[in-house]
Scaffold this motif. Structure first.
Motif, PDB file in Angstrom:
ATOM      1  N   ARG A   1       0.832  -1.208   0.000  1.00  0.00           N
ATOM      2  CA  ARG A   1       0.000   0.000   0.000  1.00  0.00           C
ATOM      3  C   ARG A   1       0.869   1.261   0.000  1.00  0.00           C
ATOM      4  O   ARG A   1       1.873   1.340   0.707  1.00  0.00           O
TER       5      ARG A   1
ATOM      6  N   SER B   1      -7.136  -8.893  -3.839  1.00  0.00           N
ATOM      7  CA  SER B   1      -6.056  -7.903  -3.751  1.00  0.00           C
ATOM      8  C   SER B   1      -5.051  -8.102  -4.880  1.00  0.00           C
ATOM      9  O   SER B   1      -4.610  -7.138  -5.525  1.00  0.00           O
TER      10      SER B   1
ATOM     11  N   ASN C   1      -3.493  -3.133  -2.689  1.00  0.00           N
ATOM     12  CA  ASN C   1      -3.427  -3.739  -1.367  1.00  0.00           C
ATOM     13  C   ASN C   1      -4.797  -3.753  -0.700  1.00  0.00           C
ATOM     14  O   ASN C   1      -4.921  -3.638   0.501  1.00  0.00           O
ATOM     15  N   THR C   2      -5.829  -3.838  -1.497  1.00  0.00           N
ATOM     16  CA  THR C   2      -7.191  -3.913  -0.975  1.00  0.00           C
ATOM     17  C   THR C   2      -7.939  -5.013  -1.714  1.00  0.00           C
ATOM     18  O   THR C   2      -7.979  -5.024  -2.941  1.00  0.00           O
ATOM     19  N   GLY C   3      -8.502  -5.938  -0.970  1.00  0.00           N
ATOM     20  CA  GLY C   3      -9.290  -7.014  -1.559  1.00  0.00           C
ATOM     21  C   GLY C   3     -10.755  -6.783  -1.258  1.00  0.00           C
ATOM     22  O   GLY C   3     -11.414  -5.956  -1.881  1.00  0.00           O
TER      23      GLY C   3
END
Length: 358
Positions: free
Chosen positions: A65, A127, A133-135
């Motif tokens: 991130r 992700s 960096n986000t699922g």
């Protein structure tokens, strides 16, 4: 003694944990304990070593991130989802034991872990697929965690498998009655997310988890209840798995466990604690996880309050969770991890001493 060790690395932790287990096995006159730990330590070493190559070939790589510490950018494209290599062997072991013993407690444990494992897997997969960096969104993840937790808790409560009395000692406990359900919900979801938040530095979550699993397994043994012995065995197997994985996850990490591992580890710890009436002791053993989680809550809460009052949000820490605060202060990543491991060892010692003396 721990404080005098200048360099407390992966090997030091494994040696100390193995020595502690040998002493525990001798004290309880059962060398199956050290045998299970050793077996799963080497299984974890083997699965991680071979699985690492498979994960690379499948291109399952970490996306760092952008709002994190700048020195973490070098970790980009590190193989992730290593939790699969940790949790699958454990689930297979648990399934075999559950089928042989036909225990409802073990079945519910299997249900809980499998649910959180799937949530973590989905989060990691999305992700990687989205190359961010986000699922899963925070709300989506919380809803899924809540569904799994409520199914587990309602079934366990209906069958009287969760003690409404939070036991502090053999002679003292707090009867929560029906309120044990929301408390248990907080323990299960909270611990799962706390381990997840702690998994931000190489070897931090894996090392602390290996220590906590040893502590929880020993505390369960001290209850001297034969029907709970299997849960102690499960804890020692997970301790071995975490430390075996740590060989490849310690600085500089060759692989990350991802949410697949961290969410599942938190679920294993909390589910076993709830089913064995070990919540109070787990809260001491898991002090690192809890502090990491609280640092995020305090940071976010303080920022929102000051923003409403002063139209500009203020922060207590340079960055949360707490390990990032120390990073931005200039403390080396390895030193932060080593110190957190040492603190966790002291917390386990404290928890066991309290268990003996209370």
């Amino acid at each position: 003694m721990i404080g005098k060790i200048k360099k407390f690395n992966f090997k030091s932790l494994v040696i100390l944990n193995t020595f502690a287990l040998i002493v525990t096995s001798y004290f309880f006159n059962n060398f199956l304990l050290i045998g299970v730990f050793t077996l799963f330590f080497f299984i974890s070493l083997l699965t991680t070593k071979n699985g690492l190559e498979i994960i690379r070939k499948l291109n399952l790589l970490q996306n760092i991130r952008t709002e994190g510490p700048a020195n973490h950018y070098k970790k980009n494209d590190t193989p992730t989802m290593g939790g699969i290599l940790m949790i699958v062997p454990f689930l297979i072991f648990l399934l075999i034991i559950t089928i042989n013993l036909g225990s409802l407690k073990l079945f519910l444990l299997l249900l809980s872990i499998s649910g959180f494992f799937i949530i973590g897997f989905l989060d990691d997969y999305l992700s990687i697929k989205n190359k961010e960096n986000t699922g899963l969104r925070t709300k989506e993840k919380f809803i899924l965690q809540s569904i799994i937790s409520m199914i587990f808790l309602l079934l366990a409560y209906e069958k009287n498998l969760i003690n409404p009395l939070i036991t502090v000692s053999d002679s003292w406990g707090i009867n929560m009655n029906i309120f044990i359900l929301p408390i248990s919900f907080l323990v299960l979801v909270g611990m799962s997310n706390s381990v997840n938040l702690t998994d931000g530095l190489d070897g931090l979550a894996a090392g602390c988890s290996g220590i906590v699993f040893y502590g929880l397994g020993t505390e369960i043994l001290m209850k001297e209840q034969q029907e709970l012995f299997v849960f102690s065995i499960l804890c020692y197997s997970m301790s071995g798995i975490c430390l075996g994985f740590l060989n490849y996850n310690s600085y500089p990490a060759k692989i990350f466990m991802g949410d697949t591992g961290s969410l599942s580890i938190g679920a294993i710890l909390s589910s076993i604690a709830l089913l064995t009436d070990s919540v109070f002791t787990l809260s001491i053993f898991s002090g690192i996880f809890i502090i990491e989680s609280l640092s995020v809550m305090v940071q976010v809460g303080f920022f929102k309050i000051t923003k409403k009052l002063f139209r500009r949000g203020k922060r207590i820490f340079l960055m949360a969770p707490l390990h990032h605060h120390f990073e931005l202060q200039g403390v080396k990543e390895q030193k932060i991890v080593e110190n957190f491991w040492k603190i966790n060892i002291l917390l386990v010692i404290l928890g066991i001493v309290l268990k003996i003396n209370l």
